[in-house]
Design a protein around this motif. Sequence first.
Motif, PDB file in Angstrom:
ATOM      1  N   LYS A 143      -0.917 -30.414  12.793  1.00 47.76           N
ATOM      2  CA  LYS A 143      -0.011 -31.749  13.471  1.00 47.76           C
ATOM      3  C   LYS A 143       0.093 -32.550  12.640  1.00 47.76           C
ATOM      4  N   GLU A 144      -0.763 -33.101  11.693  1.00 42.41           N
ATOM      5  CA  GLU A 144      -0.650 -34.180  10.837  1.00 42.41           C
ATOM      6  C   GLU A 144      -1.522 -34.596   9.607  1.00 42.41           C
ATOM      7  N   PHE A 145      -0.972 -35.367   8.483  1.00 44.31           N
ATOM      8  CA  PHE A 145      -1.889 -35.535   7.525  1.00 44.31           C
ATOM      9  C   PHE A 145      -1.844 -37.083   6.984  1.00 44.31           C
ATOM     10  N   TYR A 146      -3.059 -37.479   6.752  1.00 42.29           N
ATOM     11  CA  TYR A 146      -3.419 -38.650   5.939  1.00 42.29           C
ATOM     12  C   TYR A 146      -3.456 -38.692   4.616  1.00 42.29           C
ATOM     13  N   LEU A 147      -3.108 -39.302   3.776  1.00 38.69           N
ATOM     14  CA  LEU A 147      -3.379 -39.122   2.415  1.00 38.69           C
ATOM     15  C   LEU A 147      -3.486 -40.677   1.838  1.00 38.69           C
ATOM     16  N   MET A 148      -4.729 -40.759   0.958  1.00 42.54           N
ATOM     17  CA  MET A 148      -4.720 -41.750   0.254  1.00 42.54           C
ATOM     18  C   MET A 148      -4.361 -41.581  -1.089  1.00 42.54           C
ATOM     19  N   GLY A 149      -3.516 -42.539  -1.376  1.00 42.88           N
ATOM     20  CA  GLY A 149      -2.853 -42.349  -2.897  1.00 42.88           C
ATOM     21  C   GLY A 149      -1.535 -42.956  -2.995  1.00 42.88           C
ATOM     22  N   GLY A 150      -1.168 -43.253  -4.342  1.00 40.68           N
ATOM     23  CA  GLY A 150       0.035 -43.782  -4.495  1.00 40.68           C
ATOM     24  C   GLY A 150       0.233 -44.960  -4.732  1.00 40.68           C
ATOM     25  N   ALA A 151       1.374 -45.681  -5.547  1.00 39.05           N
ATOM     26  CA  ALA A 151       1.307 -47.159  -5.774  1.00 39.05           C
ATOM     27  C   ALA A 151       3.071 -47.176  -5.443  1.00 39.05           C
ATOM     28  N   PHE A 152       3.516 -48.059  -4.696  1.00 40.90           N
ATOM     29  CA  PHE A 152       4.903 -47.940  -4.511  1.00 40.90           C
ATOM     30  C   PHE A 152       5.416 -49.136  -4.983  1.00 40.90           C
ATOM     31  N   SER A 153       6.004 -49.341  -5.994  1.00 37.08           N
ATOM     32  CA  SER A 153       6.698 -50.687  -6.674  1.00 37.08           C
ATOM     33  C   SER A 153       5.520 -51.668  -6.827  1.00 37.08           C
ATOM     34  N   VAL A 154       4.236 -51.267  -7.112  1.00 37.50           N
ATOM     35  CA  VAL A 154       3.111 -52.061  -7.334  1.00 37.50           C
ATOM     36  C   VAL A 154       2.256 -51.393  -8.598  1.00 37.50           C
ATOM     37  N   PRO A 155       1.578 -52.142  -9.338  1.00 35.86           N
ATOM     38  CA  PRO A 155       0.762 -51.556 -10.524  1.00 35.86           C
ATOM     39  C   PRO A 155      -0.118 -50.504  -9.862  1.00 35.86           C
ATOM     40  N   GLY A 156      -0.064 -49.521 -10.858  1.00 34.85           N
ATOM     41  CA  GLY A 156      -1.317 -48.288 -10.491  1.00 34.85           C
ATOM     42  C   GLY A 156      -2.565 -49.018 -10.830  1.00 34.85           C
ATOM     43  N   ASN A 157      -3.675 -48.082 -10.870  1.00 26.79           N
ATOM     44  CA  ASN A 157      -5.046 -48.479 -11.105  1.00 26.79           C
ATOM     45  C   ASN A 157      -5.449 -47.512 -12.325  1.00 26.79           C
ATOM     46  N   ILE A 158      -4.806 -46.419 -12.541  1.00 27.54           N
ATOM     47  CA  ILE A 158      -5.256 -45.627 -13.742  1.00 27.54           C
ATOM     48  C   ILE A 158      -4.515 -45.516 -14.710  1.00 27.54           C
ATOM     49  N   THR A 159      -3.076 -46.032 -14.588  1.00 28.77           N
ATOM     50  CA  THR A 159      -2.239 -46.334 -15.695  1.00 28.77           C
ATOM     51  C   THR A 159      -1.423 -47.298 -14.983  1.00 28.77           C
ATOM     52  N   PRO A 160      -0.702 -48.016 -15.734  1.00 24.91           N
ATOM     53  CA  PRO A 160       0.135 -49.389 -15.234  1.00 24.91           C
ATOM     54  C   PRO A 160       1.027 -48.834 -14.112  1.00 24.91           C
ATOM     55  N   PHE A 161       1.176 -47.625 -13.970  1.00 27.56           N
ATOM     56  CA  PHE A 161       2.316 -47.167 -12.819  1.00 27.56           C
ATOM     57  C   PHE A 161       1.756 -46.255 -11.978  1.00 27.56           C
ATOM     58  N   ALA A 162       0.495 -45.528 -12.369  1.00 24.26           N
ATOM     59  CA  ALA A 162       0.134 -44.433 -11.426  1.00 24.26           C
ATOM     60  C   ALA A 162      -1.298 -44.692 -10.598  1.00 24.26           C
ATOM     61  N   GLU A 163      -1.438 -44.289  -9.573  1.00 27.77           N
ATOM     62  CA  GLU A 163      -2.662 -44.263  -8.809  1.00 27.77           C
ATOM     63  C   GLU A 163      -3.470 -43.073  -9.137  1.00 27.77           C
TER      64      GLU A 163
END
Length: 312
Positions: A143-163
């Motif tokens: 039916k559906e999926f919920y996903l914790m992840g990603g950083a859209f045009s905001v800083p990442g948390n493991i690299t400057p760009f990625a979650e």
Amino acid sequence: MKKMILFADPGIDDAIALLYALRQPSFDILAVVAEYGNTFRHYALSNSIYLLKEGGRSDIPVFTGAERPFTGEAPDVQPTIHGPYGLGDLQPFLLIDQPSENIDQLIPLIEQHAEELTIVTLGRLTTLATLFLLYPILMNRIKEFYLMGGAFSVPGNITPFAEANIYDDPAAAEIVVQQAANLTIIPLNVTNDVLYPPRFFTEMEAAGANPLIRRLAEFYQRFNNQENGTSTIPVHDLLTLVAFAEPDLFSYGLYHVEVITAAGLSRGMTVADLRPLSEQPAGPLPRIALDVNPTAVLQHVFHIFTTQPSDF
Ligand code: RIB
Ligand code: CA
């Protein structure tokens, strides 16, 4: 009742999220899949079994997910953030060295419930992507999926760009965002907007919540204090389950999403196509949470853990 299967890598925020799920009256948890991520797979498995016991739900089956990412890299576990075994300063109540490799037994459960099932994923996407590769027809019935992840045009948390959930296995994340129908993404854009002060956890405990939650949060607060000079903390994975329970506390946009899978500075970056929907490529358009009502979330979480109101 919302039927769900939870994929997680407990991990402090996964653990608080799982304890929330066990208290949330609208959830029917069919299974937990434990995999590498914040900690090694066998600790994530031990921790999941322990947390289900703490929540009085040892009847919920736990399946063993991936041990490492598609890249073949060793798991980049985070003991400084999540503790040596994944649950802060807690020792596992039992240590599983040789996990039962039983993920095949998850398939009949998905087959039985697919059309009314939500998969919520709080960790790296390796196991879920593998299921999409092996069982695309079955996975398309979900039916559906919920996903914790990603950083859209905001800083990442493991690299400057990625979650972190995306960075650790970007190829797996790309498979999931391209294949999962009815996917809601809860990125750092919103999880970093809901910050819990230390008194939230002490007051929640005083109002009857399981003391384990405060203990887990305090470990993460100590890390956050050293790292960022503040003891207010986000609880990323918890917010994802709140979104599943109370989607109206968020606002969303529908966008085609790509994950940068190439090695280098932008590895694991999540990119949304901001053109009008009519110009977006064919395929599923994930719903991305871009705004949230933090006060309403804090009050909701406090209430679920204690059945009391709060002034947060
Ligand atoms: O970036 C936040 C995510 O990474 C959460 O799922 C947390 O548990 C960590 O693994
Ligand atoms: Ca997690």
